[in-house]
Design a protein around this motif. Structure first.
Motif: not given
Length: 410
Positions: A245-252, A310-311, A375-379
């Motif tokens: 999931p690393r690419a999601l870290f900045p947005e999260v 993630g939850l 991620a475009a469909f939801g984190l």
């Protein structure tokens, strides 16, 4: 059995550090991996700041992946045909040059995402050469019975860097900005270069193949003819492509934790924290014989841990679940690397290590692209869905191949 004896049986085996050449490599990596971790967190944040897009952060994975495939396979073939010390030095110089390049763009304030991607690709080229070469060197400088312990030590030092590096990177971003973070990497990388320079000459053994397409195909054919080796690659790809999931870290970090760089540092370090713990207590890993089934189980644990993270809503809980995943990941890594190194003849180790590195280093990059695109469909779906898909898929695929399911370590 006394508690002290039980702890000793499970603690990390440090005997390979008694070999001077290995000890220098290990300490060199220990220093340089901290620098690598600072750049990882800084590059991700810089790209997200420039683009405000997780997809662009995911593209960093592709900037890494393409050179890893091309130069990883070629570099492995070259490692079977030349002095491995000289090749390790050459690859290290390329990686260092890339680090200096990304430092320069930050100092000049160019703020060009394409230049950053180019620097990342150049760094990946150097890593693609040094990775398989270093892996092929280990069985030459330590005794066969110490190879699993050496791999556990390598996993430990990589994990320590992955814990400390992002934390150092986060601190540098707060107090010195991007140039400070990249400068730390450029300085610390000299430790790895020094260790490579101090190695003894390591000319090829056995039959030497010219490092061309034929040699690469020969190595890939060896893997395809071995169901155990092939499946050890497949299950790792499932783990990384589905669940990283690393690419999601900045947005999260922006959405859940107010864009705090310290939170970003914790997210990037979380898995590695578990990897450090897993490696420190890896003394039992070499005593597991049913390694095929064991690999499937620990990768399923990794997927479920990622889904749980993630939850989670609290930062400490996200870190805790990702750390559990890190424990599973480091155990998996030791088994997969040891299976490969001890199955391969020396004249083919470089090529097989090249293929292994493409999977190990390329898989997470594909996973980052997958995460960034979904991620475009939801984190939550991109993160949790990937972890669950990993756990289900690895159980179905990994247990369906009888040779792998019944494999026992020699």
């Amino acid at each position: 059995m006394a508690i002290g004896d039980l702890i000793k049986r499970h603690l990390l085996d440090t005997r390979p550090l008694g070999v001077p050449a290995y000890r220098r490599l290990w300490f060199g990596q220990a220093v340089s991996h901290i620098g690598v971790g600072t750049t990882v967190v800084a590059v991700m944040q810089q790209v997200f700041e420039l683009t405000q897009s997780s997809f662009w952060v995911g593209l960093l994975g592709m900037a890494n992946f393409v050179p890893l495939v091309i130069f990883g396979l070629w570099g492995g073939a070259v490692a079977d045909a030349v002095d491995r010390r000289k090749l390790l030095v050459a690859g290290s110089v390329i990686a260092w040059a890339a680090t200096l390049f990304i430092l320069l763009q930050a100092l000049l304030g160019l703020n060009n995402v394409y230049l950053i991607l180019a620097a990342v690709a150049l760094n990946a080229t150097g890593f693609a050469i040094t990775g398989p070469t270093r892996g092929a060197i280990i069985p030459r400088i330590v005794e066969p019975e110490l190879v699993p312990a050496a791999n556990a030590l390598n996993s430990l030092v990589f994990s320590i860097g992955a814990v400390a590096g992002p934390m150092v990177g986060a601190a540098m971003l707060v107090f010195g900005g991007y140039p400070a973070a990249y400068a730390v990497d450029a300085l610390l990388f000299t430790g790895s270069l020094y260790a490579a320079l101090r190695l003894p000459s390591l000319p090829p053994l056995g039959e030497v193949r010219p490092p061309g397409a034929k040699a690469v195909i020969e190595g890939l054919s060896f893997i395809m003819r071995s169901p155990v080796l092939l499946m050890s690659f497949v299950v790792d790809l499932i783990a990384m492509v589905f669940a990283m999931p690393r690419a999601l870290f900045p947005e999260v970090t922006n959405e859940k934790f107010g864009g705090d760089p310290v939170a970003l540092g914790w997210l990037n370090s979380a898995m590695a924290i578990g990897s450090v713990v897993g490696a420190l207590f890896s003394g039992w890993v070499g005593r597991v014989s049913r390694q095929g089934v064991a690999l499937v189980v620990v990768i399923a644990v990794w997927g479920l841990a990622v889904a749980a993270a993630g939850l989670a809503g609290e930062l400490w809980l996200v870190v805790a679940f990702m750390a559990v995943g890190g424990v599973a990941d480091v155990i998996s890594s030791v088994w997969r690397q040891s299976i490969l190194q001890l199955h391969a003849p020396d004249e083919m180790r470089g090529r097989l290590q090249g293929a292994f590195m493409v999977v190990v280093a390329g898989g997470p990059r594909l996973g980052e692209l997958r995460a960034g695109a979904t991620a475009a469909f939801g984190l939550t779906g991109a993160w949790v869905g990937g972890g669950l898909a990993c756990a289900v898929t690895v159980l179905i695929v990994g247990l369906s191949v009888s040779r792998f399911r019944n494999y026992r370590a020699r």
